[in-house]
Design a protein around this motif. Structure first.
Motif, PDB file in Angstrom:
ATOM      1  N   ASN A 111     -15.113  -5.860  11.741  1.00 25.14           N
ATOM      2  CA  ASN A 111     -14.362  -4.664  12.151  1.00 25.14           C
ATOM      3  C   ASN A 111     -13.161  -4.367  11.249  1.00 25.14           C
ATOM      4  N   ALA A 112     -12.823  -5.315  10.382  1.00 23.98           N
ATOM      5  CA  ALA A 112     -11.532  -5.272   9.679  1.00 23.98           C
ATOM      6  C   ALA A 112     -11.295  -3.986   8.887  1.00 23.98           C
ATOM      7  N   PHE A 113     -12.293  -3.554   8.129  1.00 27.96           N
ATOM      8  CA  PHE A 113     -12.100  -2.353   7.300  1.00 27.96           C
ATOM      9  C   PHE A 113     -11.933  -1.106   8.167  1.00 27.96           C
ATOM     10  N   SER A 114     -12.681  -1.057   9.261  1.00 29.51           N
ATOM     11  CA  SER A 114     -12.573   0.080  10.176  1.00 29.51           C
ATOM     12  C   SER A 114     -11.196   0.095  10.855  1.00 29.51           C
ATOM     13  N   VAL A 115     -10.707  -1.073  11.253  1.00 32.47           N
ATOM     14  CA  VAL A 115      -9.371  -1.187  11.855  1.00 32.47           C
ATOM     15  C   VAL A 115      -8.319  -0.643  10.892  1.00 32.47           C
ATOM     16  N   GLY A 137       0.855  -3.845   8.652  1.00 33.17           N
ATOM     17  CA  GLY A 137       1.500  -5.077   8.182  1.00 33.17           C
ATOM     18  C   GLY A 137       0.857  -6.306   8.792  1.00 33.17           C
ATOM     19  N   PHE A 138       0.568  -6.227  10.092  1.00 33.51           N
ATOM     20  CA  PHE A 138      -0.047  -7.356  10.792  1.00 33.51           C
ATOM     21  C   PHE A 138      -1.455  -7.609  10.248  1.00 33.51           C
ATOM     22  N   TRP A 139      -2.186  -6.515   9.972  1.00 32.64           N
ATOM     23  CA  TRP A 139      -3.523  -6.635   9.367  1.00 32.64           C
ATOM     24  C   TRP A 139      -3.403  -7.385   8.029  1.00 32.64           C
ATOM     25  N   CYS A 140      -2.438  -6.974   7.219  1.00 32.08           N
ATOM     26  CA  CYS A 140      -2.241  -7.607   5.903  1.00 32.08           C
ATOM     27  C   CYS A 140      -1.894  -9.086   6.062  1.00 32.08           C
ATOM     28  N   PHE A 141      -1.026  -9.392   7.031  1.00 33.00           N
ATOM     29  CA  PHE A 141      -0.605 -10.784   7.245  1.00 33.00           C
ATOM     30  C   PHE A 141      -1.799 -11.650   7.636  1.00 33.00           C
ATOM     31  N   ILE A 142      -2.640 -11.148   8.535  1.00 32.02           N
ATOM     32  CA  ILE A 142      -3.804 -11.920   8.995  1.00 32.02           C
ATOM     33  C   ILE A 142      -4.694 -12.307   7.814  1.00 32.02           C
ATOM     34  N   ALA A 159     -19.530  -7.977   0.277  1.00 30.86           N
ATOM     35  CA  ALA A 159     -19.536  -8.246  -1.166  1.00 30.86           C
ATOM     36  C   ALA A 159     -18.093  -8.343  -1.659  1.00 30.86           C
ATOM     37  N   THR A 160     -17.234  -7.458  -1.126  1.00 32.36           N
ATOM     38  CA  THR A 160     -15.797  -7.504  -1.414  1.00 32.36           C
ATOM     39  C   THR A 160     -15.069  -7.653  -0.076  1.00 32.36           C
ATOM     40  N   PRO A 161     -14.800  -8.905   0.357  1.00 28.94           N
ATOM     41  CA  PRO A 161     -14.188  -9.106   1.672  1.00 28.94           C
ATOM     42  C   PRO A 161     -12.750  -8.597   1.735  1.00 28.94           C
ATOM     43  N   PRO A 162     -12.249  -8.317   2.948  1.00 23.95           N
ATOM     44  CA  PRO A 162     -10.866  -7.848   3.082  1.00 23.95           C
ATOM     45  C   PRO A 162      -9.875  -8.919   2.634  1.00 23.95           C
ATOM     46  N   THR A 163      -8.899  -8.511   1.836  1.00 21.55           N
ATOM     47  CA  THR A 163      -7.871  -9.442   1.377  1.00 21.55           C
ATOM     48  C   THR A 163      -6.520  -8.739   1.415  1.00 21.55           C
ATOM     49  N   SER A 164      -5.462  -9.538   1.388  1.00 24.48           N
ATOM     50  CA  SER A 164      -4.114  -8.979   1.286  1.00 24.48           C
ATOM     51  C   SER A 164      -3.169 -10.083   0.830  1.00 24.48           C
ATOM     52  N   THR A 165      -1.871  -9.758   0.768  1.00 26.57           N
ATOM     53  CA  THR A 165      -0.852 -10.728   0.345  1.00 26.57           C
ATOM     54  C   THR A 165       0.315 -10.671   1.327  1.00 26.57           C
ATOM     55  N   TYR A 166       1.121 -11.717   1.307  1.00 21.75           N
ATOM     56  CA  TYR A 166       2.330 -11.726   2.145  1.00 21.75           C
ATOM     57  C   TYR A 166       3.292 -10.618   1.704  1.00 21.75           C
ATOM     58  N   SER A 167       3.333 -10.345   0.415  1.00 19.78           N
ATOM     59  CA  SER A 167       4.222  -9.282  -0.093  1.00 19.78           C
ATOM     60  C   SER A 167       3.838  -7.928   0.486  1.00 19.78           C
ATOM     61  N   TYR A 171       6.050  -5.613   3.042  1.00 23.11           N
ATOM     62  CA  TYR A 171       6.353  -4.221   2.708  1.00 23.11           C
ATOM     63  C   TYR A 171       6.197  -3.334   3.948  1.00 23.11           C
ATOM     64  N   TYR A 172       5.079  -3.498   4.667  1.00 23.20           N
ATOM     65  CA  TYR A 172       4.826  -2.659   5.847  1.00 23.20           C
ATOM     66  C   TYR A 172       5.756  -3.007   7.009  1.00 23.20           C
ATOM     67  N   PHE A 173       6.008  -4.303   7.232  1.00 24.21           N
ATOM     68  CA  PHE A 173       6.928  -4.688   8.311  1.00 24.21           C
ATOM     69  C   PHE A 173       8.331  -4.116   8.059  1.00 24.21           C
ATOM     70  N   GLN A 174       8.774  -4.194   6.814  1.00 25.89           N
ATOM     71  CA  GLN A 174      10.111  -3.668   6.472  1.00 25.89           C
ATOM     72  C   GLN A 174      10.141  -2.140   6.549  1.00 25.89           C
ATOM     73  N   LEU A 175       9.035  -1.511   6.165  1.00 22.82           N
ATOM     74  CA  LEU A 175       8.948  -0.053   6.257  1.00 22.82           C
ATOM     75  C   LEU A 175       9.017   0.389   7.726  1.00 22.82           C
ATOM     76  N   ALA A 176       8.325  -0.344   8.602  1.00 23.67           N
ATOM     77  CA  ALA A 176       8.360  -0.039  10.035  1.00 23.67           C
ATOM     78  C   ALA A 176       9.790  -0.134  10.563  1.00 23.67           C
ATOM     79  N   GLU A 177      10.509  -1.140  10.108  1.00 26.52           N
ATOM     80  CA  GLU A 177      11.903  -1.348  10.541  1.00 26.52           C
ATOM     81  C   GLU A 177      12.797  -0.221  10.013  1.00 26.52           C
TER      82      GLU A 177
END
Length: 239
Positions: A111-115, A137-142, A159-167, A171-177
């Motif tokens: 479901n990750a890409f759809s989320v 941000g939470f999606w990226c953190f997971i 073939a290309t699984p979902p990935t992200s970084t702490y950075s 970025y999104y958590f700080q933007l939300a704030e």
């Protein structure tokens, strides 16, 4: 349909918002569920939110699970009615992920890409909704925090699984704030937690203290408070 024409949905929404602000979870659910068969997207996404809160408030695991699946049905209908309502996309994404958790790691990753797509659409429709930005941000953190065995499941599914970084998560958590300061205890917790993962101990301490001291009203506030205390103790801060 004739009955619907007679309902003043503006008044329904105003009452629902007041009950939500007062955190009257059961009362809000009982009030909105009488309109569950309506075709008003604004009412249905609020019913999805109320049902989610009812589930979070319950200590019974089966009630919690049942509420999340019930809420998802309301969110699906709300989105079908109006695809240009940011809140419909947001609650569809939230509940797609929550129900995916119950269906197991494979389902949640599937479901990750759809989320992510629906959260991004919510932000596109309303760039000032801090909760949607936090959720990305939470999606990226997971996915940044994903252990190796879960990565193997993801690699088998895509073939290309979902990935992200702490950075990216930070970025999104700080933007939300930035969009709405102090709006959510869990956002403060996640800023602190992400800084901790990145070994920014001073910044981590600052935000974890804020999460710890945030007024505890909701189950999420309680969770943020307790986890903040645990994380602070790991970096030598006594509570």
């Amino acid at each position: 349909k004739d009955q619907e024409k007679m309902i003043d949905y503006k008044a329904v929404i105003e009452t629902a918002e007041q009950l939500y602000q007062d955190y009257k979870v059961q009362e809000l659910y009982d009030y909105l569920v009488q309109f569950k068969d309506c075709t008003n997207d604004e009412v249905l996404w609020r019913l999805a939110r109320a049902t989610t809160d009812k589930g979070k408030d319950s200590t019974d695991a089966e009630v919690k699970k049942s509420c999340m699946f019930e809420a998802f049905e309301y969110a699906k209908r709300a989105l079908q009615i109006n695809e240009n309502n940011f809140a419909c996309h947001k609650w569809y994404a939230v509940l797609l992920d929550y129900t995916g958790e119950y269906e197991g790691t494979k389902a949640r990753i599937s479901n990750a890409f759809s989320v992510k797509k629906h959260f991004l659409r919510a932000i596109e429709l309303n760039p000032n909704d801090a909760t949607s930005i936090h959720s990305i941000g939470f999606w990226c953190f997971i996915f940044a925090d994903m252990p190796w065995y879960t990565r193997k499941v993801a690699a088998a599914l895509f073939a290309t699984p979902p990935t992200s970084t702490y950075s990216e998560a930070l970025y999104y958590f700080q933007l939300a704030e930035k969009v709405e300061a102090n709006f959510y205890s869990m956002n403060l917790l996640m800023i602190g937690k992400t800084h901790l993962r990145m070994k920014n101990y001073s910044a981590a301490k600052s935000f974890l203290v804020k999460a710890r001291d945030y007024p505890v009203v909701t189950p999420d506030d309680k969770k943020a408070h307790e986890e903040a205390i645990q994380l602070l103790s790991k970096i030598g801060v006594k509570s």
